[in-house]
Design an enzyme around this catalytic site. Structure first.
Site, mmCIF file in Angstrom:
data_model
loop_
_atom_site.group_PDB
_atom_site.id
_atom_site.type_symbol
_atom_site.label_atom_id
_atom_site.label_comp_id
_atom_site.label_asym_id
_atom_site.label_seq_id
_atom_site.Cartn_x
_atom_site.Cartn_y
_atom_site.Cartn_z
ATOM 1 N N PHE A 14 -7.664 -38.832 -23.582
ATOM 2 C CA PHE A 14 -6.772 -38.423 -22.703
ATOM 3 C C PHE A 14 -6.104 -39.411 -22.013
ATOM 4 C CE2 PHE A 14 -3.923 -36.055 -19.937
ATOM 5 C CZ PHE A 14 -3.611 -34.738 -20.353
ATOM 6 N N HIS B 13 -4.231 -30.297 -10.324
ATOM 7 C CA HIS B 13 -4.835 -30.831 -11.620
ATOM 8 C C HIS B 13 -5.367 -32.326 -11.719
ATOM 9 C CE1 HIS B 13 -7.006 -29.247 -15.239
ATOM 10 N NE2 HIS B 13 -6.297 -30.367 -15.990
ATOM 11 N N ARG C 139 -0.943 -51.315 -15.477
ATOM 12 C CA ARG C 139 -2.885 -52.056 -15.324
ATOM 13 C C ARG C 139 -3.218 -52.095 -16.689
ATOM 14 N NH1 ARG C 139 -0.045 -50.362 -11.345
ATOM 15 N NH2 ARG C 139 -0.620 -50.363 -8.977
HETATM 16 N N1 INI Z 1 -7.931 -35.697 -18.373
HETATM 17 C C1 INI Z 1 -7.157 -37.430 -17.733
HETATM 18 O O1 INI Z 1 -8.188 -38.361 -19.178
HETATM 19 N N2 INI Z 1 -6.383 -37.668 -17.327
HETATM 20 C C2 INI Z 1 -5.559 -36.751 -17.021
HETATM 21 O O2 INI Z 1 -3.974 -37.618 -16.578
HETATM 22 C C3 INI Z 1 -5.809 -35.810 -17.356
HETATM 23 N N3 INI Z 1 -4.446 -34.646 -16.646
HETATM 24 O O3 INI Z 1 -3.066 -34.459 -16.079
HETATM 25 O O4 INI Z 1 -5.051 -32.901 -17.055
HETATM 26 C C4 INI Z 1 -6.825 -35.069 -18.019
HETATM 27 N N4 INI Z 1 -7.029 -34.039 -18.162
HETATM 28 C C5 INI Z 1 -8.353 -33.343 -18.941
HETATM 29 C C6 INI Z 1 -9.494 -33.384 -18.050
HETATM 30 O O5 INI Z 1 -10.774 -34.470 -18.003
HETATM 31 C C7 INI Z 1 -10.524 -32.174 -19.014
HETATM 32 O O6 INI Z 1 -10.675 -32.875 -20.107
HETATM 33 C C8 INI Z 1 -9.960 -30.915 -19.329
HETATM 34 O O7 INI Z 1 -9.688 -30.036 -18.324
HETATM 35 C C9 INI Z 1 -11.582 -30.140 -20.246
HETATM 36 O O8 INI Z 1 -12.643 -30.076 -19.573
#
Ligand code: INI
Length: 164
Positions: free
Chosen positions: A26, A92, A131
């Site tokens: 992500f 979230h 960063r």
């Molecule tokens: N995961 C991240 O690594 N960064 C984010 O900003 C993010 N947002 O914003 O939603 C994010 N969501 C996904 C989460 O980590 C899981 O992979 C997903 O919910 C499935 O379990």
């Protein structure tokens, strides 16, 4: 004669230790830059590429479980967790960032090896990019150095020279 204080620190030299890196896909634009900097820092400090294993996970939420499983495999001296959580318009962010941080801390205690938290938690993509190799350095490299320091510090506890 008064005894002197014992001071134990970890240096930044890799001496055959093995490192696992768990990195989230992500915000991969950012996390891949954290990963490259972590790999570069490990290698500059003496870690051969063959002693590094990279594990990709979907998001920061998934980091703790994979970090814990990797640690419990016994194949690593430290685990470096990398990712990027950017605050959006929903709550979230708080769940993902908070649980990721808590889970990694818990996993480190459970497995009793260092796990470093190289997960950016920022308000904007700009802050994250700063960063991850722009204005504010690269937290992936910082995370790698913290992991090296921790493995060396832990190895030295209990090894200090006996007092005369
Ligand atoms: N995961 C991240 O690594 N960064 C984010 O900003 C993010 N947002 O914003 O939603 C994010 N969501 C996904 C989460 O980590 C899981 O992979 C997903 O919910 C499935 O379990």
């Amino acid at each position: 004669m008064a005894e002197s204080t014992t001071i134990i620190t970890g240096d930044l030299v890799v001496r055959g230790q093995r490192f696992g890196i768990v990195v989230s896909r992500f915000n991969e634009f950012v996390s891949s830059r954290l990963l490259n900097a972590a790999l570069d820092a490990l290698q500059r400090h003496g870690c051969p590429p063959g002693n590094i294993t990279v594990m990709w996970v979907p998001g920061a939420w998934e980091l703790p479980l994979v970090a814990r499983r990797a640690a419990r495999s016994g194949k690593f001296d430290a685990i470096i967790c990398l990712g990027c959580v950017i605050r959006g318009d929903t709550p979230h962010f708080d769940y993902v960032a908070g649980e990721s941080a808590k889970g990694i801390a818990q996993a480190s205690f459970d497995a009793d090896i260092p796990m470093v938290f190289g997960v950016l938690t920022t308000n904007t993509l700009d802050e994250a990019i700063n960063r991850a190799g722009a204005k504010a350095g690269n937290k992936g490299a910082d995370a790698a150095l913290a992991a090296i320091e921790m493995v060396n510090l832990l190895a030295r506890i209990g090894q200090e020279k006996p007092r005369k």
